[in-house]
Write a protein that holds these residues in place. Structure first.
Motif, PDB file in Angstrom:
ATOM      1  N   MET A   1      82.052  62.031  -3.166  1.00 30.56           N
ATOM      2  CA  MET A   1      83.217  62.390  -2.351  1.00 30.56           C
ATOM      3  C   MET A   1      83.707  61.141  -1.630  1.00 30.56           C
ATOM      4  O   MET A   1      82.902  60.357  -1.125  1.00 30.56           O
ATOM      5  CB  MET A   1      82.861  63.449  -1.301  1.00 30.56           C
ATOM      6  N   LEU A   2      85.018  60.983  -1.591  1.00 35.66           N
ATOM      7  CA  LEU A   2      85.606  59.929  -0.784  1.00 35.66           C
ATOM      8  C   LEU A   2      85.492  60.364   0.673  1.00 35.66           C
ATOM      9  O   LEU A   2      85.928  61.467   1.025  1.00 35.66           O
ATOM     10  CB  LEU A   2      87.071  59.716  -1.163  1.00 35.66           C
ATOM     11  N   ILE A   3      84.858  59.527   1.495  1.00 35.59           N
ATOM     12  CA  ILE A   3      84.721  59.857   2.910  1.00 35.59           C
ATOM     13  C   ILE A   3      85.416  58.776   3.733  1.00 35.59           C
ATOM     14  O   ILE A   3      85.586  57.649   3.283  1.00 35.59           O
ATOM     15  CB  ILE A   3      83.243  60.033   3.335  1.00 35.59           C
ATOM     16  N   GLN A   4      85.828  59.167   4.922  1.00 34.95           N
ATOM     17  CA  GLN A   4      86.491  58.220   5.809  1.00 34.95           C
ATOM     18  C   GLN A   4      85.771  58.167   7.141  1.00 34.95           C
ATOM     19  O   GLN A   4      85.221  59.164   7.612  1.00 34.95           O
ATOM     20  CB  GLN A   4      87.952  58.604   6.043  1.00 34.95           C
ATOM     21  N   LYS A   5      85.780  56.974   7.732  1.00 35.45           N
ATOM     22  CA  LYS A   5      85.226  56.814   9.077  1.00 35.45           C
ATOM     23  C   LYS A   5      86.390  56.860  10.056  1.00 35.45           C
ATOM     24  O   LYS A   5      87.345  56.082   9.965  1.00 35.45           O
ATOM     25  CB  LYS A   5      84.467  55.499   9.224  1.00 35.45           C
ATOM     26  N   ARG A   6      86.306  57.797  10.983  1.00 34.64           N
ATOM     27  CA  ARG A   6      87.352  57.981  11.985  1.00 34.64           C
ATOM     28  C   ARG A   6      87.285  56.834  13.006  1.00 34.64           C
ATOM     29  O   ARG A   6      86.203  56.389  13.363  1.00 34.64           O
ATOM     30  CB  ARG A   6      87.162  59.327  12.680  1.00 34.64           C
ATOM     31  N   VAL A   7      88.442  56.382  13.460  1.00 30.84           N
ATOM     32  CA  VAL A   7      88.464  55.294  14.439  1.00 30.84           C
ATOM     33  C   VAL A   7      87.831  55.755  15.751  1.00 30.84           C
ATOM     34  O   VAL A   7      87.776  56.957  16.053  1.00 30.84           O
ATOM     35  CB  VAL A   7      89.900  54.767  14.697  1.00 30.84           C
ATOM     36  N   ALA A   8      87.367  54.785  16.517  1.00 30.27           N
ATOM     37  CA  ALA A   8      86.674  55.074  17.781  1.00 30.27           C
ATOM     38  C   ALA A   8      87.578  55.756  18.804  1.00 30.27           C
ATOM     39  O   ALA A   8      87.090  56.450  19.689  1.00 30.27           O
ATOM     40  CB  ALA A   8      86.097  53.785  18.357  1.00 30.27           C
ATOM     41  N   GLY A   9      88.888  55.619  18.671  1.00 29.84           N
ATOM     42  CA  GLY A   9      89.810  56.199  19.643  1.00 29.84           C
ATOM     43  C   GLY A   9      90.232  57.634  19.369  1.00 29.84           C
ATOM     44  O   GLY A   9      91.048  58.181  20.104  1.00 29.84           O
ATOM     45  N   LYS A  10      89.700  58.260  18.311  1.00 28.24           N
ATOM     46  CA  LYS A  10      90.080  59.647  17.992  1.00 28.24           C
ATOM     47  C   LYS A  10      89.641  60.592  19.112  1.00 28.24           C
ATOM     48  O   LYS A  10      88.601  60.394  19.725  1.00 28.24           O
ATOM     49  CB  LYS A  10      89.428  60.098  16.679  1.00 28.24           C
ATOM     50  N   LYS A  11      90.443  61.628  19.334  1.00 24.82           N
ATOM     51  CA  LYS A  11      90.129  62.606  20.385  1.00 24.82           C
ATOM     52  C   LYS A  11      88.884  63.424  20.037  1.00 24.82           C
ATOM     53  O   LYS A  11      88.051  63.688  20.897  1.00 24.82           O
ATOM     54  CB  LYS A  11      91.336  63.526  20.607  1.00 24.82           C
ATOM     55  N   SER A  12      88.763  63.838  18.781  1.00 25.86           N
ATOM     56  CA  SER A  12      87.582  64.598  18.378  1.00 25.86           C
ATOM     57  C   SER A  12      86.778  63.789  17.358  1.00 25.86           C
ATOM     58  O   SER A  12      87.343  63.170  16.462  1.00 25.86           O
ATOM     59  CB  SER A  12      87.973  65.960  17.807  1.00 25.86           C
ATOM     60  N   PHE A  13      85.489  63.788  17.520  1.00 25.05           N
ATOM     61  CA  PHE A  13      84.550  63.094  16.644  1.00 25.05           C
ATOM     62  C   PHE A  13      84.908  61.621  16.406  1.00 25.05           C
ATOM     63  O   PHE A  13      84.960  61.166  15.267  1.00 25.05           O
ATOM     64  CB  PHE A  13      84.393  63.843  15.315  1.00 25.05           C
ATOM     65  N   PRO A  14      85.128  60.855  17.478  1.00 18.62           N
ATOM     66  CA  PRO A  14      85.438  59.433  17.296  1.00 18.62           C
ATOM     67  C   PRO A  14      84.267  58.686  16.657  1.00 18.62           C
ATOM     68  O   PRO A  14      83.108  58.905  17.018  1.00 18.62           O
ATOM     69  CB  PRO A  14      85.695  58.939  18.725  1.00 18.62           C
ATOM     70  N   GLY A  15      84.586  57.826  15.679  1.00 22.41           N
ATOM     71  CA  GLY A  15      83.569  57.002  15.038  1.00 22.41           C
ATOM     72  C   GLY A  15      82.696  57.720  14.027  1.00 22.41           C
ATOM     73  O   GLY A  15      81.803  57.119  13.445  1.00 22.41           O
ATOM     74  N   TYR A  16      82.929  59.009  13.795  1.00 21.33           N
ATOM     75  CA  TYR A  16      82.144  59.782  12.824  1.00 21.33           C
ATOM     76  C   TYR A  16      82.736  59.620  11.429  1.00 21.33           C
ATOM     77  O   TYR A  16      83.942  59.415  11.266  1.00 21.33           O
ATOM     78  CB  TYR A  16      82.170  61.275  13.154  1.00 21.33           C
TER      79      TYR A  16
END
Length: 175
Positions: free
Chosen positions: A46-61
């Protein structure tokens, strides 16, 4: 930056005609729509993405390939097309129903599944949302979930999404 406005739905997924600011507590029996896209390659990754640290929910996940809220006036298909273009720079027309819909408290989560073999270097990542993207096996994602690096979806959901990906539910043709 203006706040995202979302449509409010009943627990039966009927539009109420009302709207709210995204992430607002909608109150009992009210829901909003969110889309997720899970992209699989022929190696059953599966193509997965890392969320940026500034996201409101689950930052950096780490997360599934694409995810986002459905804005007021959009269908989930239109939102999936928009989010896929915004987050990964890919064009695709979603003309089918989602593969799975989950009712999670005050959200209907619509999951689309597609097959695509693409080099991650060809992706145009949205720097405000996506830090990086890579291919991952089921076992790698389970390890990431156990170590707290991946959004804590139910493991059975990830297993089922991989099952759907193996069966080629949706084909993507790159122009």
């Amino acid at each position: 930056m203006s706040e995202d406005i979302v449509d409010i739905y009943t627990k039966e997924r009927k539009p109420t005609g009302r709207t709210a600011v995204r992430y607002t507590d909608l109150g009992p029996g009210n829901h909003r729509l969110v889309i997720h896209i899970c992209i699989f390659n022929p190696r059953n990754e599966m193509l997965i993405q890392k969320r940026v640290a500034g996201k409101k929910s689950f930052p950096g996940y780490w997360d599934v390939s694409v995810g986002g809220g459905v804005s007021s006036g959009e269908t989930t298909q239109i939102a999936a097309e928009r989010e896929l273009k915004e987050e990964l720079g890919l064009d695709h027309v979603f003309d089918t129903a989602p593969a799975i819909t989950l009712d999670t408290h005050d959200v209907f989560d619509d999951f689309f599944v597609m097959n695509l073999d693409i080099d991650t270097s060809e992706l145009a990542l949205q720097k405000e949302e996506v830090e990086s993207a890579r291919w991952a096996s089921f076992e790698e994602i389970m390890f990431m979930m156990d170590s707290g690096e991946f959004i804590p979806y139910h493991k059975g959901l990830i297993d089922y999404l991989f099952h759907l990906g193996r069966n080629g539910l949706t084909e993507y043709t790159k122009d």
